[in-house]
Design a protein around this motif. Structure first.
Motif, PDB file in Angstrom:
ATOM      1  N   PRO A 146       0.845  -1.199   0.000  1.00 16.73           N
ATOM      2  CA  PRO A 146       0.000   0.000   0.000  1.00 16.73           C
ATOM      3  C   PRO A 146       0.878   1.246   0.000  1.00 16.73           C
ATOM      4  O   PRO A 146       2.005   1.236   0.496  1.00 16.73           O
ATOM      5  CB  PRO A 146      -0.781  -0.125   1.307  1.00 16.73           C
ATOM      6  CG  PRO A 146       0.094  -0.931   2.182  1.00 16.73           C
ATOM      7  CD  PRO A 146       0.839  -1.879   1.289  1.00 16.73           C
ATOM      8  N   CYS A 147       0.375   2.322  -0.575  1.00 20.07           N
ATOM      9  CA  CYS A 147       1.074   3.611  -0.552  1.00 20.07           C
ATOM     10  C   CYS A 147       0.506   4.418   0.609  1.00 20.07           C
ATOM     11  O   CYS A 147      -0.578   4.987   0.509  1.00 20.07           O
ATOM     12  CB  CYS A 147       0.883   4.359  -1.868  1.00 20.07           C
ATOM     13  SG  CYS A 147       1.733   3.626  -3.245  1.00 20.07           S
ATOM     14  N   LEU A 148       1.225   4.436   1.721  1.00 17.46           N
ATOM     15  CA  LEU A 148       0.764   5.119   2.922  1.00 17.46           C
ATOM     16  C   LEU A 148       1.336   6.532   2.940  1.00 17.46           C
ATOM     17  O   LEU A 148       2.364   6.805   3.544  1.00 17.46           O
ATOM     18  CB  LEU A 148       1.185   4.341   4.162  1.00 17.46           C
ATOM     19  CG  LEU A 148       0.640   2.918   4.256  1.00 17.46           C
ATOM     20  CD1 LEU A 148       1.208   2.204   5.464  1.00 17.46           C
ATOM     21  CD2 LEU A 148      -0.872   2.934   4.310  1.00 17.46           C
ATOM     22  N   THR A 149       0.645   7.434   2.255  1.00 17.90           N
ATOM     23  CA  THR A 149       1.036   8.837   2.198  1.00 17.90           C
ATOM     24  C   THR A 149      -0.111   9.685   2.725  1.00 17.90           C
ATOM     25  O   THR A 149      -1.221   9.188   2.971  1.00 17.90           O
ATOM     26  CB  THR A 149       1.366   9.255   0.758  1.00 17.90           C
ATOM     27  OG1 THR A 149       0.211   9.049  -0.051  1.00 17.90           O
ATOM     28  CG2 THR A 149       2.520   8.436   0.195  1.00 17.90           C
ATOM     29  N   GLU A 150       0.146  10.974   2.886  1.00 16.98           N
ATOM     30  CA  GLU A 150      -0.911  11.869   3.351  1.00 16.98           C
ATOM     31  C   GLU A 150      -2.033  11.978   2.333  1.00 16.98           C
ATOM     32  O   GLU A 150      -3.210  12.001   2.692  1.00 16.98           O
ATOM     33  CB  GLU A 150      -0.326  13.247   3.631  1.00 16.98           C
ATOM     34  CG  GLU A 150       0.579  13.285   4.840  1.00 16.98           C
ATOM     35  CD  GLU A 150       1.102  14.678   5.127  1.00 16.98           C
ATOM     36  OE1 GLU A 150       0.500  15.653   4.625  1.00 16.98           O
ATOM     37  OE2 GLU A 150       2.089  14.781   5.853  1.00 16.98           O
ATOM     38  N   LYS A 151      -1.677  12.033   1.054  1.00 21.22           N
ATOM     39  CA  LYS A 151      -2.694  12.104   0.014  1.00 21.22           C
ATOM     40  C   LYS A 151      -3.522  10.824  -0.007  1.00 21.22           C
ATOM     41  O   LYS A 151      -4.746  10.858  -0.144  1.00 21.22           O
ATOM     42  CB  LYS A 151      -2.042  12.323  -1.342  1.00 21.22           C
ATOM     43  CG  LYS A 151      -3.018  12.415  -2.485  1.00 21.22           C
ATOM     44  CD  LYS A 151      -2.315  12.607  -3.815  1.00 21.22           C
ATOM     45  CE  LYS A 151      -3.302  12.614  -4.951  1.00 21.22           C
ATOM     46  NZ  LYS A 151      -2.646  12.769  -6.255  1.00 21.22           N
ATOM     47  N   GLY A 152      -2.870   9.670   0.144  1.00 22.46           N
ATOM     48  CA  GLY A 152      -3.583   8.402   0.154  1.00 22.46           C
ATOM     49  C   GLY A 152      -4.516   8.277   1.342  1.00 22.46           C
ATOM     50  O   GLY A 152      -5.631   7.761   1.221  1.00 22.46           O
ATOM     51  N   ASN A 153      -4.083   8.747   2.510  1.00 20.90           N
ATOM     52  CA  ASN A 153      -4.942   8.710   3.695  1.00 20.90           C
ATOM     53  C   ASN A 153      -6.145   9.636   3.543  1.00 20.90           C
ATOM     54  O   ASN A 153      -7.253   9.304   3.965  1.00 20.90           O
ATOM     55  CB  ASN A 153      -4.138   9.082   4.936  1.00 20.90           C
ATOM     56  CG  ASN A 153      -3.136   8.011   5.307  1.00 20.90           C
ATOM     57  OD1 ASN A 153      -3.287   6.850   4.930  1.00 20.90           O
ATOM     58  ND2 ASN A 153      -2.106   8.400   6.020  1.00 20.90           N
ATOM     59  N   ALA A 154      -5.948  10.802   2.930  1.00 20.07           N
ATOM     60  CA  ALA A 154      -7.060  11.726   2.711  1.00 20.07           C
ATOM     61  C   ALA A 154      -8.062  11.141   1.724  1.00 20.07           C
ATOM     62  O   ALA A 154      -9.280  11.264   1.911  1.00 20.07           O
ATOM     63  CB  ALA A 154      -6.536  13.060   2.206  1.00 20.07           C
ATOM     64  N   LEU A 155      -7.575  10.489   0.661  1.00 17.76           N
ATOM     65  CA  LEU A 155      -8.479   9.849  -0.297  1.00 17.76           C
ATOM     66  C   LEU A 155      -9.271   8.722   0.349  1.00 17.76           C
ATOM     67  O   LEU A 155     -10.445   8.512   0.044  1.00 17.76           O
ATOM     68  CB  LEU A 155      -7.688   9.301  -1.483  1.00 17.76           C
ATOM     69  CG  LEU A 155      -7.207  10.301  -2.518  1.00 17.76           C
ATOM     70  CD1 LEU A 155      -6.309   9.609  -3.529  1.00 17.76           C
ATOM     71  CD2 LEU A 155      -8.376  10.941  -3.223  1.00 17.76           C
ATOM     72  N   GLN A 156      -8.635   7.994   1.252  1.00 18.42           N
ATOM     73  CA  GLN A 156      -9.316   6.890   1.909  1.00 18.42           C
ATOM     74  C   GLN A 156     -10.419   7.396   2.831  1.00 18.42           C
ATOM     75  O   GLN A 156     -11.498   6.809   2.891  1.00 18.42           O
ATOM     76  CB  GLN A 156      -8.313   6.048   2.696  1.00 18.42           C
ATOM     77  CG  GLN A 156      -8.893   4.775   3.249  1.00 18.42           C
ATOM     78  CD  GLN A 156      -7.827   3.874   3.834  1.00 18.42           C
ATOM     79  OE1 GLN A 156      -6.658   4.227   3.877  1.00 18.42           O
ATOM     80  NE2 GLN A 156      -8.225   2.716   4.279  1.00 18.42           N
ATOM     81  N   GLU A 157     -10.175   8.487   3.533  1.00 20.45           N
ATOM     82  CA  GLU A 157     -11.186   9.018   4.443  1.00 20.45           C
ATOM     83  C   GLU A 157     -12.326   9.714   3.712  1.00 20.45           C
ATOM     84  O   GLU A 157     -13.487   9.526   4.056  1.00 20.45           O
ATOM     85  CB  GLU A 157     -10.531  10.003   5.414  1.00 20.45           C
ATOM     86  CG  GLU A 157      -9.604   9.336   6.400  1.00 20.45           C
ATOM     87  CD  GLU A 157      -8.864  10.343   7.261  1.00 20.45           C
ATOM     88  OE1 GLU A 157      -9.161  11.552   7.150  1.00 20.45           O
ATOM     89  OE2 GLU A 157      -7.997   9.914   8.026  1.00 20.45           O
ATOM     90  N   MET A 158     -12.009  10.506   2.701  1.00 18.37           N
ATOM     91  CA  MET A 158     -13.025  11.313   2.026  1.00 18.37           C
ATOM     92  C   MET A 158     -13.810  10.531   0.972  1.00 18.37           C
ATOM     93  O   MET A 158     -15.028  10.623   0.903  1.00 18.37           O
ATOM     94  CB  MET A 158     -12.379  12.521   1.344  1.00 18.37           C
ATOM     95  CG  MET A 158     -11.610  13.409   2.258  1.00 18.37           C
ATOM     96  SD  MET A 158     -12.717  14.422   3.211  1.00 18.37           S
ATOM     97  CE  MET A 158     -11.567  15.530   3.957  1.00 18.37           C
TER      98      MET A 158
END
Length: 96
Positions: free
Chosen positions: A11-23
């Motif tokens: 998995p790509c655990l980046t800030e952008k990836g975390n924001a996409l997962q939440e939103m």
């Protein structure tokens, strides 16, 4: 047919990836360079027991790097997959 563990690398655990997962309930993976969208969808559904609605892929080119003063090289090219989930949720940080 490739094994599912050969298709999805990490998995790509980046800030952008975390924001996409939440939103937008999208998960970002680093996948095999020659994998197609159907193989990625089947691999994610069987590995994580979720329902996938859409897969978008992006080819990432390697960056130029210098090693020492004279020699220059390049990192490997890789492929990124944005997987949209319709049912279920994947949380990578619960394992830590």
């Amino acid at each position: 047919m490739k094994a599912i563990y050969d298709i999805i690398k990490s998995p790509c655990l980046t800030e952008k990836g975390n924001a996409l997962q939440e939103m937008q309930s999208k998960v970002v993976f680093k996948v095999d360079k020659f994998a197609n969208k159907i193989e990625i969808k089947n691999a994610v559904e069987s590995l994580f027991s979720v329902k996938v609605s859409k897969v978008a892929v992006s080819n990432m080119t390697g960056k130029k790097k210098r090693v020492g003063a004279r020699s220059a090289g390049k990192t490997s090219d890789w492929k990124k997959a944005y997987v949209t989930l319709s049912e279920g949720k994947i949380n990578f940080l619960d394992e830590l």
